[in-house]
Scaffold this motif. Structure first.
Motif, short mmCIF file in Angstrom:
data_model
loop_
_atom_site.label_atom_id
_atom_site.label_comp_id
_atom_site.label_asym_id
_atom_site.label_seq_id
_atom_site.Cartn_x
_atom_site.Cartn_y
_atom_site.Cartn_z
N TYR A 106 74.04 47.22 4.12
CA TYR A 106 74.40 48.62 3.91
C TYR A 106 75.47 48.77 2.84
CZ TYR A 106 72.10 48.75 8.46
OH TYR A 106 71.21 48.58 9.49
N TRP A 107 75.36 49.85 2.07
CA TRP A 107 76.29 50.15 0.99
C TRP A 107 76.86 51.55 1.13
CZ3 TRP A 107 77.71 46.56 -2.58
CH2 TRP A 107 76.88 45.45 -2.76
N GLY A 108 78.11 51.71 0.71
CA GLY A 108 78.69 53.03 0.55
C GLY A 108 78.33 53.59 -0.81
N GLN A 109 78.83 54.80 -1.10
CA GLN A 109 78.48 55.47 -2.35
C GLN A 109 79.38 55.07 -3.52
OE1 GLN A 109 80.47 56.84 -0.10
NE2 GLN A 109 82.18 57.33 -1.48
N GLY A 110 80.50 54.44 -3.23
CA GLY A 110 81.42 54.00 -4.25
C GLY A 110 82.55 54.98 -4.50
#
Length: 117
Positions: A106-110
């Protein structure tokens, strides 16, 4: 649904400090690791720091050792990246990442970090 949300980015002068936060929600599986990555314009995304669940081990890119510190709260709800002695080459979009024991990814939006005078 799993959600990662970064905050704390901004403009800072060289030599300054900044703390990034990543709020995590919706996890139903234990996390194997959480990490911070960054991507500068025209560059590939690179691992900055990681925190491994088993053994509470931390890993840092050579370029940030001694300057950045990764940490979390006891319930894995928030991941932090404390950055000090910032350099212009630290300028990038910083991303929060989580990996679960069931191989979730999973990744965040930055969040943008700009180090400039």
């Amino acid at each position: 649904q799993v959600h990662l949300m970064e905050s704390g980015g901004g403009l800072v002068q060289p030599g300054g400090s900044l703390r990034l936060s990543c709020e995590a929600s919706g996890f139903t599986q234990n996390r194997a690791a959480m990490s911070w990555y960054r991507q500068a314009p025209g560059k590939e995304r690179e691992l900055v720091a990681s925190l491994i669940n088993i053994g509470a081990k931390t890993n840092y890119a050579e370029s940030v050792k001694g300057r950045f510190t990764i940490s979390r709260d006891n319930g894995w709800n928030t991941l932090y990246l404390q950055m000090s002695s910032l350099k212009p080459e630290d300028t990038a979009v910083y991303y929060c990442h989580a990996r679960t024991y069931s191989s979730g990814n999973y990744w965040g939006q930055g969040t943008q970090v700009t180090v400039s005078s």
